[in-house]
Design an enzyme around this catalytic site. Structure first.
Site, mmCIF file in Angstrom:
data_model
loop_
_atom_site.group_PDB
_atom_site.id
_atom_site.type_symbol
_atom_site.label_atom_id
_atom_site.label_comp_id
_atom_site.label_asym_id
_atom_site.label_seq_id
_atom_site.Cartn_x
_atom_site.Cartn_y
_atom_site.Cartn_z
ATOM 1 N N LYS A 62 0.847 -1.192 0.000
ATOM 2 C CA LYS A 62 0.000 0.000 0.000
ATOM 3 C C LYS A 62 0.880 1.238 0.000
ATOM 4 O O LYS A 62 2.077 1.163 0.232
ATOM 5 C CB LYS A 62 -0.909 -0.004 1.234
ATOM 6 C CG LYS A 62 -1.946 -1.105 1.225
ATOM 7 C CD LYS A 62 -2.786 -1.055 2.499
ATOM 8 C CE LYS A 62 -3.815 -2.163 2.531
ATOM 9 N NZ LYS A 62 -4.602 -2.163 3.802
ATOM 10 N N GLY A 68 8.092 18.076 15.036
ATOM 11 C CA GLY A 68 7.608 19.082 15.970
ATOM 12 C C GLY A 68 8.001 20.476 15.534
ATOM 13 O O GLY A 68 7.260 21.448 15.754
ATOM 14 N N THR A 127 3.349 7.124 1.546
ATOM 15 C CA THR A 127 3.242 8.522 1.934
ATOM 16 C C THR A 127 1.879 8.791 2.561
ATOM 17 O O THR A 127 1.070 7.875 2.740
ATOM 18 C CB THR A 127 3.512 9.443 0.736
ATOM 19 O OG1 THR A 127 3.596 10.788 1.202
ATOM 20 C CG2 THR A 127 2.413 9.345 -0.308
ATOM 21 N N ARG A 176 4.290 17.045 5.037
ATOM 22 C CA ARG A 176 3.496 15.860 5.350
ATOM 23 C C ARG A 176 4.350 14.733 5.929
ATOM 24 O O ARG A 176 5.511 14.566 5.566
ATOM 25 C CB ARG A 176 2.769 15.373 4.097
ATOM 26 C CG ARG A 176 1.670 16.298 3.620
ATOM 27 C CD ARG A 176 1.116 15.865 2.287
ATOM 28 N NE ARG A 176 2.141 15.890 1.259
ATOM 29 C CZ ARG A 176 1.917 15.568 -0.013
ATOM 30 N NH1 ARG A 176 0.710 15.169 -0.390
ATOM 31 N NH2 ARG A 176 2.892 15.623 -0.904
ATOM 32 N N HIS A 185 11.196 11.616 22.729
ATOM 33 C CA HIS A 185 10.001 12.192 23.344
ATOM 34 C C HIS A 185 9.069 11.108 23.905
ATOM 35 O O HIS A 185 9.378 9.924 23.860
ATOM 36 C CB HIS A 185 9.309 13.104 22.343
ATOM 37 C CG HIS A 185 10.093 14.358 22.068
ATOM 38 N ND1 HIS A 185 9.506 15.557 21.726
ATOM 39 C CD2 HIS A 185 11.422 14.612 22.103
ATOM 40 C CE1 HIS A 185 10.439 16.477 21.552
ATOM 41 N NE2 HIS A 185 11.618 15.914 21.774
ATOM 42 N N ASN A 199 5.466 21.559 1.839
ATOM 43 C CA ASN A 199 5.206 20.123 1.926
ATOM 44 C C ASN A 199 5.813 19.624 3.230
ATOM 45 O O ASN A 199 7.006 19.360 3.306
ATOM 46 C CB ASN A 199 5.789 19.363 0.745
ATOM 47 C CG ASN A 199 5.491 17.871 0.839
ATOM 48 O OD1 ASN A 199 4.758 17.420 1.731
ATOM 49 N ND2 ASN A 199 6.047 17.091 -0.057
ATOM 50 N N GLU A 232 7.604 18.977 24.483
ATOM 51 C CA GLU A 232 8.241 18.218 25.566
ATOM 52 C C GLU A 232 7.253 17.770 26.641
ATOM 53 O O GLU A 232 7.671 17.217 27.649
ATOM 54 C CB GLU A 232 9.327 19.071 26.226
ATOM 55 C CG GLU A 232 10.487 19.394 25.328
ATOM 56 C CD GLU A 232 11.553 20.235 26.008
ATOM 57 O OE1 GLU A 232 12.648 20.339 25.452
ATOM 58 O OE2 GLU A 232 11.289 20.786 27.099
ATOM 59 N N ARG A 273 -6.978 20.270 -1.967
ATOM 60 C CA ARG A 273 -7.343 18.867 -2.129
ATOM 61 C C ARG A 273 -7.863 18.231 -0.836
ATOM 62 O O ARG A 273 -8.793 17.426 -0.852
ATOM 63 C CB ARG A 273 -6.142 18.065 -2.640
ATOM 64 C CG ARG A 273 -6.456 16.621 -2.942
ATOM 65 C CD ARG A 273 -5.215 15.834 -3.329
ATOM 66 N NE ARG A 273 -4.547 16.406 -4.501
ATOM 67 C CZ ARG A 273 -3.468 15.858 -5.062
ATOM 68 N NH1 ARG A 273 -2.932 14.755 -4.554
ATOM 69 N NH2 ARG A 273 -2.903 16.423 -6.121
#
Length: 406
Positions: free
Chosen positions: A36, A66, A39, A261, A200, A259, A174, A231
């Protein structure tokens, strides 16, 4: 030397440990074998929903770090329809945090007022905060340092007292899982930024999350995260009336986006980690109780004062007695396999990056507490695992070093 009969022994005490188990690896392998998409996809969306449930907000948007979350939290406020942030608006921020708390403020041309911290809580010094707030203040950045919540009620009272309504955003990178008045940090401001870096509270390899209750901000974040396109926006979004043609709408750019993502792999591991977070936080708090037992009344060192319920990212130690030299102590601890680091970024105003900021108030101004912890503070790690053995070992080594020093 009888008191320190085990002074030669060495136990590894790292700053951070891998919190992954077999379930994360299994889920990732299953996804890779499925062929699959890797991204941004359905697992990211699922993680966003589950994270919102956990933190207590309506919406969440996952990003690749972060630091990216901090950037988008500020950037999104520039595109609000009503009273957006503007270049050269005034923002207030604590003098101690990580570099990416501050970088967006410079990149976006905001005027910055640095505020000293409280030496004990390591969060805002509220007296100094009040001095720096005015009708020109358009944004307050709240940083919950090392897991410790800020005093949100008192900060809110200050804004009411001064009759101002600035945006409030939280750098909660944090402090995932911390609570103030039984409400999780990351759910107090207009937007919060969270991090899932290796060290973290939970780790998705790299990754971050923005959370908000504001539907307009949520849609701005969706667009800004992905190229500025429409989109990912819902049909009833407040930004634009979408074209019925998917061919057109999939490549319709309305904002100067980026970008940022994440991947499906980040989200899959994040989902598995989120299942364990309550146990992780409980163990971190148990470790703190052990740490507190051995260091709360130390005559040479002070520890962080808890506000609300901290999720204890790490344990800070600040030298009280100036005869005790930090460099010598941390070198000794390092030789004994105890990792240390500065308290986050220390006094950020002393760093060369500041020359790129529109700073209002650093000239001839001393950030006394920020500078003190910069020169005299350090922290050791906390973990999702039991650290009683390591904390006792730390106490033994510090006691030995102090006795030899005096």
């Amino acid at each position: 030397m009888k008191k320190f009969k085990n002074y030669r022994r060495k136990i590894n005490y790292p700053l951070a440990e891998n919190s992954w188990g077999s379930s994360e690896i299994k889920k990732l392998i299953e996804h890779l074998k499925s062929k699959k998409k890797l991204t941004y996809g359905e697992n990211v969306k699922k993680f966003e929903k589950e994270f919102s449930k956990y933190i207590g907000t309506k919406y969440s948007v996952m990003v690749n770090s972060g630091g990216s979350a901090n950037l988008l939290s500020v950037l999104s406020l520039f595109f609000l329809k009503k009273l957006p942030l503007k270049n050269s608006d005034e923002v207030v921020v604590p003098a101690v945090s990580w570099s990416t708390t501050y970088s967006p403020l410079s990149i976006l041309g905001l005027k910055v007022k640095f505020v000293d911290i409280d030496l004990h809580t390591l969060n805002y010094n509220l007296i100094e905060l009040e001095k720096n707030l005015s009708k020109k203040t358009k944004l307050i950045v709240i940083v919950n340092l090392l897991g410790n919540p800020n005093e949100y009620d008192k900060i809110k009272k200050l804004t009411k007292k001064l009759k101002i309504k600035p945006f409030i955003i939280e750098d909660n990178c944090e402090s995932l899982g911390a609570k103030f008045n039984n409400k999780k940090t990351g759910s107090f401001g207009a937007i919060s930024a969270n991090s899932f870096f290796f060290s973290h509270h939970i780790s998705s390899i790299e990754g971050g999350m923005l959370s908000t209750n504001n539907y307009e901000i949520y849609n701005l974040l969706l667009s800004l995260r992905s190229h500025g396109w429409t989109r990912d926006l819902k049909k009833n979004n407040p930004l634009i009336k979408k074209n019925k043609s998917a061919f057109i709408e999939n490549f319709n750019f309305i904002l100067p986006g980026l970008n940022l993502r994440p991947t499906e792999l980040n989200a899959i591991s994040g989902l598995e980690q989120l299942k364990k977070i309550n146990k992780f936080i409980a163990n971190r708090r148990k470790n703190y109780e052990i740490f507190k037992k051995y260091f709360e009344n130390n005559e040479h060192l002070m520890i962080q004062k808890e506000i609300g319920l901290s999720s204890w990212f790490g344990f800070s130690l600040i030298i009280k007695n100036q005869r005790l030299k930090r460099d010598g102590l941390i070198n000794f601890l390092s030789k004994n396999k105890i990792e240390t680091r500065p308290i986050v970024g220390g006094n950020i105003t002393k760093n060369k990056m500041i020359k790129y900021f529109k700073v209002i108030n650093t000239k001839n101004k001393k950030f006394v507490n920020a500078e003190y912890i910069d020169k005299n503070g350090f922290f050791v790690g906390n973990s999702h695992k039991n650290l009683e053995k390591q904390i006792i070992y730390l106490k033994e080594k510090i006691d030995y070093f102090v006795e030899k020093s005096f």
